[in-house]
Structures are given as structure tokens and as C-alpha cells.
Design a protein around this motif. Structure first.
Motif, PDB file in Angstrom:
ATOM      1  N   UNK A 170       0.839  -1.212   0.000  1.00  0.00           N
ATOM      2  CA  UNK A 170       0.000   0.000   0.000  1.00  0.00           C
ATOM      3  C   UNK A 170       0.867   1.253   0.000  1.00  0.00           C
ATOM      4  N   UNK A 171       1.927   1.224   0.818  1.00  0.00           N
ATOM      5  CA  UNK A 171       2.836   2.374   0.884  1.00  0.00           C
ATOM      6  C   UNK A 171       3.488   2.606  -0.471  1.00  0.00           C
ATOM      7  N   UNK A 172       3.956   1.539  -1.103  1.00  0.00           N
ATOM      8  CA  UNK A 172       4.590   1.680  -2.418  1.00  0.00           C
ATOM      9  C   UNK A 172       3.618   2.299  -3.417  1.00  0.00           C
ATOM     10  N   UNK A 173       2.368   1.841  -3.412  1.00  0.00           N
ATOM     11  CA  UNK A 173       1.366   2.377  -4.339  1.00  0.00           C
ATOM     12  C   UNK A 173       1.094   3.853  -4.062  1.00  0.00           C
ATOM     13  N   UNK A 174       0.951   4.218  -2.779  1.00  0.00           N
ATOM     14  CA  UNK A 174       0.673   5.622  -2.458  1.00  0.00           C
ATOM     15  C   UNK A 174       1.872   6.522  -2.737  1.00  0.00           C
ATOM     16  N   UNK A 175       3.078   6.022  -2.511  1.00  0.00           N
ATOM     17  CA  UNK A 175       4.278   6.810  -2.833  1.00  0.00           C
ATOM     18  C   UNK A 175       4.318   7.086  -4.334  1.00  0.00           C
ATOM     19  N   UNK A 176       4.044   6.060  -5.147  1.00  0.00           N
ATOM     20  CA  UNK A 176       4.021   6.262  -6.605  1.00  0.00           C
ATOM     21  C   UNK A 176       2.928   7.250  -7.005  1.00  0.00           C
ATOM     22  N   UNK A 177       1.755   7.135  -6.391  1.00  0.00           N
ATOM     23  CA  UNK A 177       0.663   8.076  -6.674  1.00  0.00           C
ATOM     24  C   UNK A 177       1.067   9.498  -6.285  1.00  0.00           C
ATOM     25  N   UNK A 178       1.689   9.639  -5.135  1.00  0.00           N
ATOM     26  CA  UNK A 178       2.128  10.943  -4.632  1.00  0.00           C
ATOM     27  C   UNK A 178       3.157  11.577  -5.585  1.00  0.00           C
ATOM     28  N   UNK A 179       4.120  10.781  -6.020  1.00  0.00           N
ATOM     29  CA  UNK A 179       5.138  11.273  -6.952  1.00  0.00           C
ATOM     30  C   UNK A 179       4.507  11.639  -8.294  1.00  0.00           C
ATOM     31  N   UNK A 180       3.621  10.786  -8.794  1.00  0.00           N
ATOM     32  CA  UNK A 180       2.951  11.055 -10.071  1.00  0.00           C
ATOM     33  C   UNK A 180       2.124  12.337 -10.000  1.00  0.00           C
ATOM     34  N   UNK A 181       1.428  12.543  -8.888  1.00  0.00           N
ATOM     35  CA  UNK A 181       0.619  13.757  -8.736  1.00  0.00           C
ATOM     36  C   UNK A 181       1.508  14.998  -8.697  1.00  0.00           C
ATOM     37  N   UNK A 182       2.633  14.912  -7.965  1.00  0.00           N
ATOM     38  CA  UNK A 182       3.549  16.056  -7.898  1.00  0.00           C
ATOM     39  C   UNK A 182       4.110  16.386  -9.276  1.00  0.00           C
ATOM     40  N   UNK A 183       4.489  15.350 -10.031  1.00  0.00           N
ATOM     41  CA  UNK A 183       5.028  15.585 -11.376  1.00  0.00           C
ATOM     42  C   UNK A 183       3.952  16.111 -12.317  1.00  0.00           C
ATOM     43  N   UNK A 184       2.722  15.627 -12.173  1.00  0.00           N
ATOM     44  CA  UNK A 184       1.610  16.140 -12.991  1.00  0.00           C
ATOM     45  C   UNK A 184       1.424  17.642 -12.753  1.00  0.00           C
ATOM     46  N   UNK A 185       1.445  18.031 -11.483  1.00  0.00           N
ATOM     47  CA  UNK A 185       1.273  19.459 -11.174  1.00  0.00           C
ATOM     48  C   UNK A 185       2.419  20.284 -11.740  1.00  0.00           C
ATOM     49  N   UNK A 186       3.616  19.750 -11.674  1.00  0.00           N
ATOM     50  CA  UNK A 186       4.775  20.518 -12.107  1.00  0.00           C
ATOM     51  C   UNK A 186       4.930  20.537 -13.629  1.00  0.00           C
ATOM     52  N   UNK A 187       4.802  19.371 -14.263  1.00  0.00           N
ATOM     53  CA  UNK A 187       5.122  19.256 -15.696  1.00  0.00           C
ATOM     54  C   UNK A 187       3.923  19.485 -16.615  1.00  0.00           C
ATOM     55  N   UNK A 188       2.733  19.200 -16.147  1.00  0.00           N
ATOM     56  CA  UNK A 188       1.550  19.327 -17.013  1.00  0.00           C
ATOM     57  C   UNK A 188       0.727  20.558 -16.643  1.00  0.00           C
ATOM     58  N   UNK A 189       0.412  20.701 -15.360  1.00  0.00           N
ATOM     59  CA  UNK A 189      -0.417  21.838 -14.941  1.00  0.00           C
ATOM     60  C   UNK A 189       0.397  23.114 -14.729  1.00  0.00           C
ATOM     61  N   UNK A 190       1.699  22.982 -14.583  1.00  0.00           N
ATOM     62  CA  UNK A 190       2.608  24.119 -14.397  1.00  0.00           C
ATOM     63  C   UNK A 190       2.197  25.016 -13.230  1.00  0.00           C
ATOM     64  N   UNK A 191       1.772  24.389 -12.116  1.00  0.00           N
ATOM     65  CA  UNK A 191       1.459  25.205 -10.935  1.00  0.00           C
ATOM     66  C   UNK A 191       2.588  25.029  -9.906  1.00  0.00           C
TER      67      UNK A 191
END
Length: 181
Positions: free
Chosen positions: A149-170
Motif C-alpha cells: 500500500x505504501x509503495x502504491x501511495x508513494x508512486x501516486x504521490x510522486x505522479x501527482x507532484x510531477x503532474x502538477x509541475x510538468x503538465x499543470x505548471x502550478x
């Protein structure tokens, strides 16, 4: 009237230090814990794995106490309500895992029928938890499930951070980076 630079949305230096220290330790423990069976060299790190787990537990308790006294900066206004709810649920689930994972591992190591050495980086022995063999066995089962569960949430957390930075540019990722100004 001059506009104020957007710096009030950054986390404090203490929150950033907690975040990145715990994140690094969790990544090391996920690699050694989940990869320990597949890669024998990682399995040899289990004394270190346990010491890191106890360190994560203590740092997380410190982080929770800090967080209760210091509010997080608000999320950018552009983030929809459903996304805010998912972010808050994910963060609090991560906090729960950061407490439950080390406790279940500690219970596992405390099995009265099969005690395992438990030291903090060899500096001193840690006390065993007062658990039965059955409770230690349950700790073993829970620890494995929580690890995935931790591994899955860590990956989700990293993916969300990268989405905000690289796609949403916020500024979502920038707010927690140690040297972002």
C-alpha cells in the motif's frame, strides 16, 4: 500598490526537512523490504531496515506534532474540490502508514517465540513490544500488505507532484522543494 511575491504558499523549512528525510528513508526501506526476498544483498540490510523503520516512526510522530501546531499552506485555488479531497485523504493515509508500518514491523521483531535482534543502528537495543506469537504473526502479515500500500501511495504521490509541475505548471511541487525560491 505593489503585488506581493507568491512565497506564502511554501512549506516551512521544518516541514520540508521532515518531508524529504522521511521520504528518503521510506524509499530505502521500501527497496530493502519489498526487494529483500528477490535480491539477497538487500535482505542483508534488515538490521538497518528495522532501525530506519523506528527512525521513520519517531520522525513521523514529530512531524504530526509539528503539523498540528503549524498549518500547511493552502493549496492553489485552481485545484478542484475533488482533487483537494484526494490529496488530503492520500496525505493522511500516508501518515497512518508511516505509523502503522514501523509498529507492525516492531511487533514482528518482538515475537516471543522467535526474537530478532532489534537495535537502533547498533548504538543501543530497543525494547521488544509485549506481543504474543499470534500478534507478531499478524504484524508480519499486516506489514507486507502495508508495504505494498505504501509503495502504491508513494508512486501516486510522486505522479501527482510531477503532474502538477510538468503538465499543470502550478507551484504545488515547488512549495515542498528544499531550495526553491
Amino acid at each position: 500598490m505593489a503585488t506581493r511575491p507568491v512565497m506564502d504558499d511554501r512549506y516551512s523549512a521544518v516541514a520540508i526537512a521532515f518531508h524529504w528525510t522521511i521520504a528518503l528513508l521510506v524509499l530505502v526501506n521500501l527497496a530493502s523490504g519489498l526487494g529483500g526476498d528477490a535480491v539477497p544483498a538487500l535482505g542483508a540490510l534488515f538490521p538497518l531496515h528495522k532501525a530506519i523503520g523506528i527512525t521513520v516512526l519517531l520522525l513521523t510522530l514529530g512531524r504530526i506534532v509539528w503539523r498540528l501546531g503549524h498549518r500547511s499552506p493552502p493549496l492553489p485555488g485552481s485545484i478542484p474540490g475533488w482533487e483537494r479531497a484526494v490529496a488530503h485523504a492520500t496525505h493522511w493515509t500516508l501518515y497512518g502508514l508511516l505509523v502503522l508500518m514501523p509498529l507492525s514491523g516492531w511487533a514482528m521483531a518482538s515475537n516471543p517465540e522467535r526474537r530478532r535482534p532489534l537495535t537502533w543502528f547498533g548504538a543501543f537495543d530497543l525494547p521488544y513490544l509485549p506481543v504474543s506469537a499470534a500478534q507478531a504473526g499478524m504484524g508480519y502479515d499486516v506489514h507486507g500488505v502495508l508495504g505494498w500500500m505504501m509503495a502504491a501511495l508513494v508512486l501516486l504521490h510522486i505522479a501527482a507532484a510531477l503532474r502538477h509541475h510538468l503538465i499543470l505548471h502550478d507551484r504545488t511541487l515547488i512549495r515542498i522543494l528544499p531550495s526553491a525560491r
